[in-house]
Design an enzyme around this catalytic site. Sequence first.
Site, PDB file in Angstrom:
ATOM      1  N   CYS A 404       0.784  -0.983   0.211  1.00  0.00           N
ATOM      2  CA  CYS A 404      -0.029  -0.021  -0.024  1.00  0.00           C
ATOM      3  C   CYS A 404       1.022   1.303  -0.063  1.00  0.00           C
ATOM      4  CB  CYS A 404      -1.058   0.002   1.327  1.00  0.00           C
ATOM      5  SG  CYS A 404      -2.415   1.081   1.014  1.00  0.00           S
ATOM      6  N   HIS A 533      -3.878  -5.052   0.105  1.00  0.00           N
ATOM      7  CA  HIS A 533      -3.387  -5.469   1.422  1.00  0.00           C
ATOM      8  C   HIS A 533      -3.535  -6.907   1.570  1.00  0.00           C
ATOM      9  CE1 HIS A 533      -2.917  -1.736   3.887  1.00  0.00           C
ATOM     10  NE2 HIS A 533      -3.788  -1.210   2.844  1.00  0.00           N
ATOM     11  N   GLU A 535      -2.346  -9.247   3.468  1.00  0.00           N
ATOM     12  CA  GLU A 535      -2.488  -9.644   4.582  1.00  0.00           C
ATOM     13  C   GLU A 535      -3.932  -9.826   5.257  1.00  0.00           C
ATOM     14  OE1 GLU A 535      -1.989  -5.196   5.211  1.00  0.00           O
ATOM     15  OE2 GLU A 535      -1.145  -6.779   3.930  1.00  0.00           O
TER      16      GLU A 535
END
Length: 600
Positions: A404, A533, A535
């Site tokens: 990001c 993102h 994750e």
Amino acid sequence: NEYKSYLRMKYILVTGGVISGIGKGVISSSIGTILKCSGLSVTSIKIDPYLNIDAGTFNPYEHGEVFVLNDGGEVDLDLGNYERFLDITLSRDNNITTGKIYHDVISRERRGDFLGKTVQVVPHVTDTIQDWVRKVAHVPVSETGETPDVCVIELGGTIGDIEGMQFVEAFRQFQYTAGKENFALVHVSLIIETSGGELKTKPTQQNVRELRGLGLTPDFIACRSRVPITDKERKKISMFCDVPVSNVINVYDCSNLYRVPILLEGLLTLIKEQLHLSEMKSSTSLMRKWHRLADGADKVTQPVSICLVGKYTALGDAYISVTKALQHAALFCNRKLDLSMVESEDLEDEIQDVDPTRYHAAWHKLCSATGVIVPGGFGHRGTEGKMMAVKWCREKKVPMLAVCLGFQLAVIEFARNVVGLSDAKSGESDAPSENVVIIDMPEHNQGQLGGTMLLGKRTFKFTKDCALKTLYGDKETAAERHRHRYEVNPDYHEQLEQAGFRFVATSEDGKRMEAFDLTGVDSQPYFVGVQYHPEYLTRPLNPSPPYLGLLLACTGKLKKYQSIPQTERLRWKSSLLHQCQECDYDSGDDLVKITTADTS
């Protein structure tokens, strides 16, 4: 049929006492896990008593990370725990806040829905809370599309907080409308340990007394403690809190979080009796996955050092999903994660004059790491330090993943130091420049921060063959969750690529750059950046591809992984899942070394 479904739904409310941050989220996730391992379909709801509509505008130091869901909901980090533990997909409605409830009530009052009546906390606010819980509890959250059997509800904060009173009152009423056989209350409380090692139960007794005074009586008490409590403490809690000794559960500090569901296995029989869950199956075989996952996490001893260069490193929860993604990938590579955090400002030249000790300590951590992660964030503060870390990784050929904001800063660093645009900057910075390489997106509303970013799960497409594409299974497209206000300026795409910067993925319409990958260019072991993102979608047995690539590169196994044919890689993953669920799992096995011959 819908009415019968409402009658069959089982609810488990998890409350907390003594202090906040006691572990209600992990305990709620673990209760859901043991129920799911017993053949039930489970959903979760998190209640946050603050007046914010959602968590989107929070500073990470307030409540930790802002977790993003598929539908773009910006929610409390506990929903990330629920998704990772239960492997489910939640929506923004699974996070209830006081702000959402009052917004709903006031909007209906303005429309005249209450027919001129005086709108009050009781019954209008409390009824809205109950209706919201019932509605969301029946929304499917798994790929099967089946209606959940059990809804685990976590009430944030602590009992006695004034902002949570309307929720406590709502559930006081709810326990009767749902029916005693359909409602269970688990109260999580802290057992205090004195400096002399003595365990004190008085705070728990007093907090349960307050809870009962508000009309809710716990069916189970989960006692959080540093060390296991004795039968003496359990009997004392049982006597003064009017709960059977068998229903006093000790949740002491474990070697890893995967052990918490194992600690709570004893709750299954008790919950089955409390909620009349005759359809529950034996969890013995299905819990093997968690036993072996927990054992595997403990057995892995060889470390891999990763340095996280961030802006909110004083609070570990600010990067909890990043940490989980790194842990999952490290375990997949048979390594124990050794994570160090560096405040990006400490890498900047100004700090060398102000606090040279801090400056050199930060650079020592960065230079000592095997790999580097540069995660997301907002604002100009600390961005120069992040770019210095990116430059160091690029020039020293250290494996790096930028996410990001990290992705955007890596683009700026390359524009400055390779392309030669010395004044390249982001539109997020106030500094004047002729080369604004990162610009506002159309979705960004300068006058309003909440919910105005590109949010939620979006599909992107690969435009080049690269290591990142290999990690995604050589697919032409993939989908990940986004949360950002800025993007790479299209006017600089061609200039950057001509200088050697490899954008490898774009949005579906081809206008927005989603990823770059310089792995293999000029002997780079792993130099990847993603605008999204990844994750947010990591799972213990299915780590996020970009994070897995970073750990594979740090352990010297990325090239071997890439050399395995895709069909064999899929069989390898399937084999791993099978091992963790059915077979004896030896975490000492180096799964990455499996070759075509081995899988055959």
